[in-house]
Design an enzyme around this catalytic site. Structure first.
Site, PDB file in Angstrom:
ATOM      1  N   ARG A  78       0.793  -1.265   0.085  1.00  0.00           N
ATOM      2  CA  ARG A  78       0.003  -0.093   0.038  1.00  0.00           C
ATOM      3  C   ARG A  78       1.059   1.103  -0.039  1.00  0.00           C
ATOM      4  O   ARG A  78       1.874   1.289   0.630  1.00  0.00           O
ATOM      5  CB  ARG A  78      -0.893  -0.047   1.227  1.00  0.00           C
ATOM      6  N   TYR A 226      -0.875  -4.013  -7.126  1.00  0.00           N
ATOM      7  CA  TYR A 226      -0.760  -4.625  -5.612  1.00  0.00           C
ATOM      8  C   TYR A 226      -2.339  -4.858  -4.951  1.00  0.00           C
ATOM      9  O   TYR A 226      -3.060  -3.719  -5.174  1.00  0.00           O
ATOM     10  CB  TYR A 226       0.119  -3.854  -4.661  1.00  0.00           C
ATOM     11  N   HIS A 255     -10.825  -2.286  11.395  1.00  0.00           N
ATOM     12  CA  HIS A 255      -9.556  -3.097  11.074  1.00  0.00           C
ATOM     13  C   HIS A 255      -9.471  -4.041  12.155  1.00  0.00           C
ATOM     14  O   HIS A 255      -8.464  -3.991  12.954  1.00  0.00           O
ATOM     15  CB  HIS A 255      -8.595  -2.270  10.885  1.00  0.00           C
ATOM     16  N   ASP A 302      -9.283  -9.747   9.496  1.00  0.00           N
ATOM     17  CA  ASP A 302      -8.844  -8.469   9.117  1.00  0.00           C
ATOM     18  C   ASP A 302      -9.775  -7.364   9.476  1.00  0.00           C
ATOM     19  O   ASP A 302      -9.472  -6.306   9.910  1.00  0.00           O
ATOM     20  CB  ASP A 302      -8.329  -8.556   7.777  1.00  0.00           C
ATOM     21  N   ARG A 400       2.298 -12.138   0.207  1.00  0.00           N
ATOM     22  CA  ARG A 400       0.873 -12.427   0.633  1.00  0.00           C
ATOM     23  C   ARG A 400       0.560 -13.931   0.196  1.00  0.00           C
ATOM     24  O   ARG A 400       0.982 -14.195  -1.014  1.00  0.00           O
ATOM     25  CB  ARG A 400       0.070 -11.303  -0.178  1.00  0.00           C
TER      26      ARG A 400
END
Length: 622
Positions: A78, A226, A255, A302, A400
């Protein structure tokens, strides 16, 4: 109408509002084709085959239907500095800071300027490519807590990943009808044409922008492939835009992981926990308790959407359908459930792979025997452990895995309950090497909101930051606020004064405190179940807590330490030590943060009151 663009299905099959959204952007982006995603298995296979043929994916023969993608070196995380909230009034996006101080709580952009820039960037940006129309549901189909989005993208990687991370296809379109949806526009920003061939990972980092328009529930992202920048259902929708919708509608988008805990007596409670990225959220969400008789089940790892029901109970859903977890550090010791989860139907990104069709990353040294195997690192170069100093790690630190949540061995049986699961406790946490106790409980909801606002953590590789600086990360939402932090705090505080709400208890944990040698004091991972047991018991109002300047900590002998190494047991006092000098430095730094980031009336009064009370409790220490 789109007069020169091929479509996979007649646009007349779309609702008027969706059709208009597609037609307007197809005219702007000028793709060769428009494909309306139906979510079928055949479609999924076709997408994978296209990426394999283009060299964008590598098949991993050791697993079932698993693939590896490798990004450009310039597109690995990010990019918070290029992520903006677009509102007419800047203070609706980011609090007004003290003169000369840069905001650490988000970035604002004028919506008119952003739309003008987007019109320029997206003009012809999909030439030579296909525009994919992805109807997706965040949350179980038909749930009253769920929301629907339509993403337009020119990336097959994005479509394949969204098929894992969200519920995609015709059923979503049927539920939507001509109703409201979040508009998501994305392009890698790499059009094709005469003299310009495709590349394995198209992107345009020089012009990258990830923009959000809360007033119209829109997301526009350009230049990155991404996940955090391109899977717009994830942080962009599920946190930034959803948090603004939640404020309007009276709920919370956070979050947070969601975890079900069942005691040896069969009593079950659910907790939600907010940690910054790479602070152990996925590991905790999939924990295998070390305490005999305890069971933990995962609802989500998450993001949580939380809403009080008609009985005043806070209920939560996981709006996602998959896991987008950090691979390095994941192994059978830290997270055995994750290791089982991604053995099939998974897309790995920026991990290393082995000549026998497997994957490799830092943390697997004791589990993968590399003898006789060739290892190719995330940059496509031959790699050996001996070359690590020269070439760097085998996998990117932010590599990831993208895997279906339903494959988790400990997925909770109620994880898709459309009503959500009842939340008994909210837990905040971060990487704090000093000062902060292993666990403490807030005095009340308002104090708990203050605790969330004071969260800090060492920076990680999930964003472009580097180094180990301890950064403010309020509510673990610093990169994800969809509106001003001041307003966000007031929204949380507003629940305390509402009648008939059964407010969960609020806690803070810190698995990462270090000793004088720099070693972690607490063993973490499965042993964190000992802290969860104490939290569980506190939710039953057991008398096992005593006061500490930061909150309520366990009374002596109330943490279950049976079976722990003697060295850990002997170190427990260090985990709760109240160092007056460190705590005073902490309160001074927090006051400085408020004064710089929320000067004057920008700081909610309750936060100022709690900070002053914290200072007075510290003064009473010997």
């Amino acid at each position: 109408m789109i007069s020169t663009t091929k479509t996979s299905a007649p646009l007349e099959t779309l609702s008027p509002s969706v059709r208009k959204f597609v037609e307007e952007n197809a005219k702007l982006c000028q793709p060769d084709q428009v494909h309306i995603c139906d979510g079928s298995e055949a479609e999924g296979k076709e997408l994978i085959d296209k990426q394999l043929a283009a060299g964008r994916l590598i098949k991993l023969s050791q697993y079932d239907n698993c693939y590896l993608a490798r990004t450009s070196k310039a597109d690995v995380a990010r990019v918070e500095s290029k992520t903006v909230i677009c509102t007419e009034n800047p203070s609706d996006a980011v609090p007004t800071t003290a003169p000369g101080i840069k905001s650490r709580l988000g970035n604002w952009k004028d919506p008119k300027e952003m739309r003008q820039l987007a019109a320029e960037l997206f003009n012809g940006c999909m030439k030579g490519r296909t525009m994919y129309v992805i109807p997706f549901s965040m949350g179980p189909l038909g749930s009253p807590l769920a929301k629907i989005g339509i993403q337009l993208t020119d990336s097959e990687y994005v479509v394949s990943s969204m098929r894992i991370m969200t519920r995609v296809g015709k059923k979503v379109m049927d539920i939507l009808g001509d109703g409201h949806f979040v508009r998501c526009l994305h392009s890698v920003g790499y059009p094709l044409g005469p003299g310009r061939e495709d590349v394995p990972w198209p992107c345009n980092p020089e012009n990258l922008i990830v923009s959000h328009f809360p007033a119209t529930d829109e997301i526009i992202s350009f230049g990155s492939g991404y996940g955090g920048n391109s899977l717009l259902g994830k942080k962009c929708f599920a946190l930034r835009i959803a948090s603004t919708i939640a404020r309007r509608e009276g709920w919370l988008a956070e979050h947070m992981l969601i975890l079900g805990l069942t005691s040896p007596k069969g009593e079950k409670k659910y907790v939600a926990a907010a940690f910054p990225s790479q602070c152990g959220k996925t590991n905790l969400a999939m924990i295998q308790p070390s305490l005999p008789g305890w069971k933990a089940e995962c609802v989500g790892d998450d993001i949580a959407w939380l809403k009080f029901d008609e009985n005043g109970v806070l209920r939560a859903i996981n709006p996602e359908y998959g896991f987008f977890g950090v691979a390095p550090g994941t192994n059978h010791a830290s997270n055995p459930n994750a290791m089982e989860c991604f053995k099939k139907n998974t897309i790995f990104t920026n991990v290393a792979y082995t000549s026998n069709g497997g994957v490799y990353w830092e943390g697997l040294e004791k589990e993968v025997d590399l003898t006789g195997l060739k290892v190719t690192n995330w940059l496509g170069k031959d790699w050996t452990p001996e070359k690590a100093k020269e070439l760097g790690p085998a996998s990117h630190p932010n590599a990831r895995f993208c895997a279906p949540a339903g494959q988790c061995p400990t997925i909770d049986p109620n994880w898709e309950d459309p009503r959500g699961v009842p939340i008994s406790a909210i837990i905040f946490g971060g990487r704090r090497p000093a000062t902060v106790p292993l666990v403490f409980e807030s005095f009340n909801w308002g104090h708990g909101t203050y605790i969330g606002s004071t969260m800090k953590s060492e920076a990680t590789s999930a964003a472009e930051h580097s180094g180990k600086a301890v950064m403010h990360d309020p509510f673990a939402m610093r990169p994800f606020f969809g509106y001003s932090f001041s307003q966000y705090v007031e929204h949380w505080l507003g629940f305390e004064g509402k009648a008939n709400l059964k407010l969960p208890k609020i806690f803070h944990v810190n698995w990462f405190r270090r000793n004088e040698n720099g070693d972690f004091i607490w063993p973490g991972f499965s042993e964190n179940s000992r802290v969860l047991e104490w939290i569980f018991r506190r939710c039953n109002n057991e008398d096992i807590a005593m006061e500490h300047p930061m909150g309520l900590i366990p009374k002596p002998n109330s943490l279950n330490l049976d079976g722990l190494d003697r060295a850990v047991v002997d170190s427990i006092p260090q985990l709760f030590e109240a160092n007056k000098k460190e705590l005073m430095e902490e309160v001074d730094e927090l006051e400085k943060f408020y004064n710089e980031q929320l000067p004057g009336e920008g700081t909610p009064q309750r936060l100022s009151q709690e900070l002053a009370a914290f200072r007075e409790r510290i003064k009473k220490l010997p």
